[in-house]
Design an enzyme around this catalytic site. Structure first.
Site, short mmCIF file in Angstrom:
data_model
loop_
_atom_site.label_atom_id
_atom_site.label_comp_id
_atom_site.label_asym_id
_atom_site.label_seq_id
_atom_site.Cartn_x
_atom_site.Cartn_y
_atom_site.Cartn_z
N SER A 190 71.57 31.54 5.04
CA SER A 190 72.10 30.22 5.49
C SER A 190 72.12 29.38 4.25
CB SER A 190 70.72 29.66 6.34
OG SER A 190 70.80 30.29 7.71
N LYS A 201 75.44 27.26 4.43
CA LYS A 201 75.62 26.01 4.97
C LYS A 201 75.91 24.97 4.04
CE LYS A 201 73.32 27.77 9.11
NZ LYS A 201 71.84 28.34 9.64
N SER A 253 68.68 23.97 9.79
CA SER A 253 69.35 25.33 9.69
C SER A 253 70.13 25.73 10.96
CB SER A 253 68.84 26.38 9.05
OG SER A 253 69.61 27.39 8.23
#
Length: 367
Positions: free
Chosen positions: A58, A61, A114
């Protein structure tokens, strides 16, 4: 007695050398890949397999957010959630089809908790479809010099064509910090927005003094991934670890090393007078010049910076306005250029030469 004293002094000298060697070797981490860089200059202070391509989970992102705000800077605009943006695998901010919330709220859901659904919604809203947005992500990676990275989705779910390196993610982290909107979001501990209470997953915001946030990540295949930033004593450092089961501890250790071993040195200040520079078309052929930009660099004890000046090949001729570039000041460390700033005129430069009289101009015209 003299021999004993000499022996003790020699022992202390050896111990000091060994101690400095340990400091120079930095720290050992549990990560498969790691890097510590100065956020402003990009100087690498520590690295461990930093160019090894790996799954990144993640922390992807950060790129999703950067591409979103660059393509759609009006983060207050409302987004209507489509059904296909909901129920995405993994972590979520629990979007509901048909609800309306701002792009800003989606970015908070993306970077604090997230949300994989937030990543898909951001991509679909900004680009019209996820595929186009992922193309933008790869274009941005190329612009930033992330030569060993490729993105296949906006959320970081495992994919064989989705990877990066610690070094590349540090480049991305530097870019995120330069964006005021994102720098504010990633440093937020918690926020109530869009009917939700969001708390940042990055524990370093509470655990490490000076932490400025960034982004966590995890999948079973990628392991724990983390990009973080901390500021202290004029230094802003970025740490990246990939596949690191002890990332909180390791980032703290990296920062402790960086802040103890390096000091921010101001090499130039914008608007500070440097000296005189060559200007054609004036009696003195020189005029006061100043440095146009701030330049700083992290240095270890014993390191020294050298400077050199490069004047423009074709000298500008007066009259000239203040701020006109006439050259540049370069800073080097061990023969490598580590920074520079233009040298510009501090004041207007007038043509103060005595103008020829009428007969002189007439004779020149005849000739």
């Amino acid at each position: 007695m003299k021999r004993l004293t000499a022996a003790l002094l020699a022992l202390l000298l050896v111990l000091s050398v060994l101690w400095s060697g340990v400091s120079a070797a930095a720290v050992q981490t549990s990560a498969v890949s790691a890097i510590l860089v100065d956020a402003d200059s990009g100087r690498v202070l520590y690295e461990q397999n930093a160019d090894e391509k790996r799954l990144i989970a993640s922390i992807t992102k950060l790129m999703t957010a950067l591409v979103a705000v660059e393509h759609h800077p009006q983060v207050s605009d409302l987004v209507t959630i489509r059904p296909e943006w909901t129920g995405v695998e993994g972590s979520s901010m629990y979007l509901r089809a048909g609800e309306q919330l701002s792009l800003e709220a989606l970015l908070y859901g993306l970077l604090l908790v997230s949300g994989n659904d937030a990543a898909v919604a951001v991509a679909g809203y900004c680009a019209g479809d996820v595929e186009t947005f992922v193309g933008w992500m790869n274009q941005k990676a190329a612009e930033l010099g992330m030569a060993d990275s490729h993105f296949a989705n906006p959320n970081g779910l495992n994919h064989e064509e989705h990877y990066s390196t610690a070094a590349d993610m540090a480049l991305l982290g530097r870019a995120v910090l330069r964006n005021e909107t994102l720098a504010k979001i990633v440093s937020t501990r918690s926020i109530a927005i869009a009917g939700r209470s969001l708390s940042n997953h990055n524990k370093l915001l509470w655990q490490y003094e000076g932490c400025m946030g960034m982004k966590t990540g995890y999948t079973e295949k990628a392991g724990r991934t983390l990009v973080s930033c901390a500021e202290r004593g004029g230094l802003r450092l970025i740490a990246v670890t990939l596949c690191d089961p002890n990332d909180w501890k390791d980032h703290a250790a990296l920062y402790d090393y960086g802040f103890s071993a390096y000091t921010a040195q101001n090499l130039a200040s914008a608007g500070a007078r440097w000296g005189l520079g060559p200007v054609a078309g004036t009696l003195g052929r020189m005029a006061p010049v100043c440095t146009a930009e701030d330049v700083s660099y992290p240095l270890r004890d014993g390191e020294s910076i050298e400077t050199r000046v490069e004047w423009n090949g074709a000298l500008a001729a007066a009259p000239l306005s203040a701020g006109t570039p006439v050259g540049r000041l370069l800073f080097t460390l061990n023969g490598e250029t580590i920074g520079e700033t233009p040298l510009v005129l501090e004041h207007d430069a007038a043509d103060d030469r005595i103008q020829p009289g009428f007969w002189a101009r007439f004779r020149a015209w005849l000739s």
